[in-house]
Design a protein around this motif. Structure first.
Motif, PDB file in Angstrom:
ATOM      1  N   THR A 177      -1.737 -11.228 -22.132  1.00  0.00           N
ATOM      2  CA  THR A 177      -1.218 -12.057 -21.050  1.00  0.00           C
ATOM      3  C   THR A 177       0.045 -11.626 -20.724  1.00  0.00           C
ATOM      4  N   ALA A 178       1.033 -11.351 -21.847  1.00  0.00           N
ATOM      5  CA  ALA A 178       2.447 -11.009 -21.272  1.00  0.00           C
ATOM      6  C   ALA A 178       2.312  -9.760 -20.587  1.00  0.00           C
ATOM      7  N   LEU A 179       1.300  -8.536 -21.272  1.00  0.00           N
ATOM      8  CA  LEU A 179       1.272  -7.174 -20.602  1.00  0.00           C
ATOM      9  C   LEU A 179       0.667  -7.453 -19.194  1.00  0.00           C
ATOM     10  N   TYR A 180      -0.160  -8.310 -19.081  1.00  0.00           N
ATOM     11  CA  TYR A 180      -0.945  -8.525 -17.645  1.00  0.00           C
ATOM     12  C   TYR A 180       0.161  -8.755 -16.773  1.00  0.00           C
ATOM     13  N   TRP A 181       0.841  -9.576 -16.923  1.00  0.00           N
ATOM     14  CA  TRP A 181       1.843 -10.182 -15.970  1.00  0.00           C
ATOM     15  C   TRP A 181       2.950  -8.989 -15.830  1.00  0.00           C
ATOM     16  N   LEU A 182       3.200  -8.197 -16.848  1.00  0.00           N
ATOM     17  CA  LEU A 182       4.229  -7.295 -16.894  1.00  0.00           C
ATOM     18  C   LEU A 182       3.666  -6.361 -16.039  1.00  0.00           C
ATOM     19  N   ALA A 183       2.406  -5.664 -16.050  1.00  0.00           N
ATOM     20  CA  ALA A 183       1.851  -4.843 -15.198  1.00  0.00           C
ATOM     21  C   ALA A 183       1.855  -5.371 -13.594  1.00  0.00           C
ATOM     22  N   ALA A 184       1.775  -6.521 -13.424  1.00  0.00           N
ATOM     23  CA  ALA A 184       1.795  -7.138 -12.296  1.00  0.00           C
ATOM     24  C   ALA A 184       3.187  -6.744 -11.444  1.00  0.00           C
ATOM     25  N   LEU A 185       4.017  -7.177 -12.281  1.00  0.00           N
ATOM     26  CA  LEU A 185       5.715  -6.776 -11.889  1.00  0.00           C
ATOM     27  C   LEU A 185       5.699  -5.558 -11.626  1.00  0.00           C
ATOM     28  N   LEU A 186       5.372  -4.315 -12.466  1.00  0.00           N
ATOM     29  CA  LEU A 186       5.287  -3.205 -12.273  1.00  0.00           C
ATOM     30  C   LEU A 186       4.588  -2.542 -10.882  1.00  0.00           C
ATOM     31  N   TYR A 187       3.396  -3.345 -10.539  1.00  0.00           N
ATOM     32  CA  TYR A 187       2.773  -2.811  -9.307  1.00  0.00           C
ATOM     33  C   TYR A 187       3.700  -3.230  -8.254  1.00  0.00           C
ATOM     34  N   VAL A 188       4.314  -4.472  -8.430  1.00  0.00           N
ATOM     35  CA  VAL A 188       5.077  -4.850  -7.192  1.00  0.00           C
ATOM     36  C   VAL A 188       6.120  -3.949  -6.821  1.00  0.00           C
ATOM     37  N   ALA A 189       6.659  -3.298  -8.003  1.00  0.00           N
ATOM     38  CA  ALA A 189       7.711  -2.206  -7.655  1.00  0.00           C
ATOM     39  C   ALA A 189       7.252  -0.974  -7.042  1.00  0.00           C
ATOM     40  N   GLN A 190       5.710  -0.764  -7.622  1.00  0.00           N
ATOM     41  CA  GLN A 190       5.345   0.491  -7.067  1.00  0.00           C
ATOM     42  C   GLN A 190       5.169   0.241  -5.579  1.00  0.00           C
ATOM     43  N   ALA A 191       4.515  -1.063  -5.227  1.00  0.00           N
ATOM     44  CA  ALA A 191       4.002  -1.380  -3.821  1.00  0.00           C
ATOM     45  C   ALA A 191       5.430  -1.473  -2.956  1.00  0.00           C
ATOM     46  N   ALA A 192       6.478  -2.003  -3.523  1.00  0.00           N
ATOM     47  CA  ALA A 192       7.705  -1.837  -2.751  1.00  0.00           C
ATOM     48  C   ALA A 192       8.125  -0.466  -2.393  1.00  0.00           C
ATOM     49  N   SER A 193       8.050   0.243  -3.424  1.00  0.00           N
ATOM     50  CA  SER A 193       8.432   1.909  -3.227  1.00  0.00           C
ATOM     51  C   SER A 193       7.550   2.275  -2.034  1.00  0.00           C
ATOM     52  N   LEU A 194       6.346   2.094  -2.103  1.00  0.00           N
ATOM     53  CA  LEU A 194       5.202   2.642  -0.982  1.00  0.00           C
ATOM     54  C   LEU A 194       5.759   2.363   0.307  1.00  0.00           C
ATOM     55  N   VAL A 195       5.970   0.895   0.441  1.00  0.00           N
ATOM     56  CA  VAL A 195       6.442   0.479   1.594  1.00  0.00           C
ATOM     57  C   VAL A 195       7.578   0.912   2.277  1.00  0.00           C
ATOM     58  N   ARG A 196       8.583   0.913   1.422  1.00  0.00           N
ATOM     59  CA  ARG A 196       9.987   1.564   1.777  1.00  0.00           C
ATOM     60  C   ARG A 196       9.732   2.975   2.033  1.00  0.00           C
ATOM     61  N   ALA A 197       9.119   3.895   1.488  1.00  0.00           N
ATOM     62  CA  ALA A 197       8.792   5.243   1.991  1.00  0.00           C
ATOM     63  C   ALA A 197       7.869   5.358   3.241  1.00  0.00           C
ATOM     64  N   ASP A 198       7.255   4.416   3.456  1.00  0.00           N
ATOM     65  CA  ASP A 198       6.517   4.351   4.677  1.00  0.00           C
ATOM     66  C   ASP A 198       7.475   3.905   6.033  1.00  0.00           C
ATOM     67  N   ARG A 199       8.241   3.053   5.570  1.00  0.00           N
ATOM     68  CA  ARG A 199       9.129   2.651   6.904  1.00  0.00           C
ATOM     69  C   ARG A 199      10.174   3.784   7.184  1.00  0.00           C
ATOM     70  N   ALA A 200      10.659   4.319   6.137  1.00  0.00           N
ATOM     71  CA  ALA A 200      11.437   5.536   6.251  1.00  0.00           C
ATOM     72  C   ALA A 200      10.893   6.810   7.019  1.00  0.00           C
ATOM     73  N   ALA A 201       9.621   6.995   6.954  1.00  0.00           N
ATOM     74  CA  ALA A 201       8.898   7.980   7.422  1.00  0.00           C
ATOM     75  C   ALA A 201       8.658   7.487   8.792  1.00  0.00           C
ATOM     76  N   ALA A 202       8.319   6.519   9.001  1.00  0.00           N
ATOM     77  CA  ALA A 202       8.360   5.898  10.413  1.00  0.00           C
ATOM     78  C   ALA A 202       9.616   6.049  11.194  1.00  0.00           C
ATOM     79  N   ARG A 203      10.810   5.682  10.555  1.00  0.00           N
ATOM     80  CA  ARG A 203      11.914   5.891  11.219  1.00  0.00           C
ATOM     81  C   ARG A 203      12.402   7.442  11.573  1.00  0.00           C
ATOM     82  N   ALA A 204      11.845   8.208  10.507  1.00  0.00           N
ATOM     83  CA  ALA A 204      12.096   9.366  10.826  1.00  0.00           C
ATOM     84  C   ALA A 204      11.547  10.037  11.992  1.00  0.00           C
ATOM     85  N   ALA A 205      10.206   9.654  11.989  1.00  0.00           N
ATOM     86  CA  ALA A 205       9.296   9.962  13.209  1.00  0.00           C
ATOM     87  C   ALA A 205       9.645   9.536  14.588  1.00  0.00           C
ATOM     88  N   THR A 206      10.552   8.530  14.785  1.00  0.00           N
ATOM     89  CA  THR A 206      11.016   8.335  15.878  1.00  0.00           C
ATOM     90  C   THR A 206      12.572   8.458  16.478  1.00  0.00           C
TER      91      THR A 206
END
Length: 206
Positions: A177-206
């Motif tokens: 259970t503890a690892l399950y929730w820890l993994a969820a937090l790591l997924y959030v960090a990974q998702a946030a990184s993807l979103v930031r990269a996506d936004r940076a790419a969008a700004r660079a394109a414009t």
């Protein structure tokens, strides 16, 4: 925006569009076993239920091992493998809670994590990501839980075996259970990184 293949993760392999592969067949067999396992649990055929769960664990190990060893990582496999894991956890939780082997609060805690991850994926969807690769910690959490439930089932009885199995099962359950929730937090960090990269790419394109 089209769906993107997220290749970061523990495998580091590029996912193909292949469907008929040995790992995908093994994952499909695991999915077929889910309703069988649930029926066995609800009708208290515990010995057969444990055999199905053990077979699921073996095929889970083999499909990942074969996919990485022989370059058979596929987009379909990345969907089927975590889906099978989640369905086995869900059916085991509901079946054992229904039989009063485990408390309902444990069901709420683990299903709450699934609801949380669903929200994370909804957040990612506008950026074209529909899934995240299975993380090592997430996989470790799943293994802990899939060890915990059979032991807790064995602990639902009398005798020396039950007396030993129950506390060991609870130890795996707490860690899982503890690892399950820890993994969820790591997924959030990974998702946030993807979103930031996506936004940076969008700004660079414009």
């Amino acid at each position: 925006m089209g769906e993107r293949d997220v290749v970061a993760g523990t495998t580091g392999a590029t996912a193909s569009d292949r469907v008929l592969t040995v790992p995908n067949v093994l994952s499909s067999l695991r999915l077929v076993g889910v309703p069988v396992f649930l029926w066995l649990i609800l009708h208290e055929h515990d010995g057969y239920a444990l055999l199905v769960l053990m077979a699921s664990g073996v095929t889970d190990y083999l499909d990942g091992k074969i996919a990485r060893r022989f370059g058979l990582v596929s987009r379909l496999g990345r969907l089927l493998d975590p889906l099978a894991d989640r369905l086995y956890i869900l059916t085991t939780l509901l079946g054992l809670a229904y039989r009063d082997v485990i408390p309902w609060w444990l069901v709420v805690v683990l299903l709450g994590r699934e609801a949380f991850m669903a929200l994370v994926l909804l957040w990612l969807r506008p950026h074209g990501y529909h899934t995240l690769p299975v993380h090592f910690i997430g996989k470790a959490a799943t293994f802990n839980l899939l060890y915990a439930f059979p032991l807790m089932l064995l602990g639902d009885g009398d005798g020396t075996l039950a007396a030993v199995a129950l506390p060991v099962g609870w130890a795996f359950a707490w860690w899982g259970t503890a690892l399950y929730w820890l993994a969820a937090l790591l997924y959030v960090a990974q998702a946030a990184s993807l979103v930031r990269a996506d936004r940076a790419a969008a700004r660079a394109a414009t």
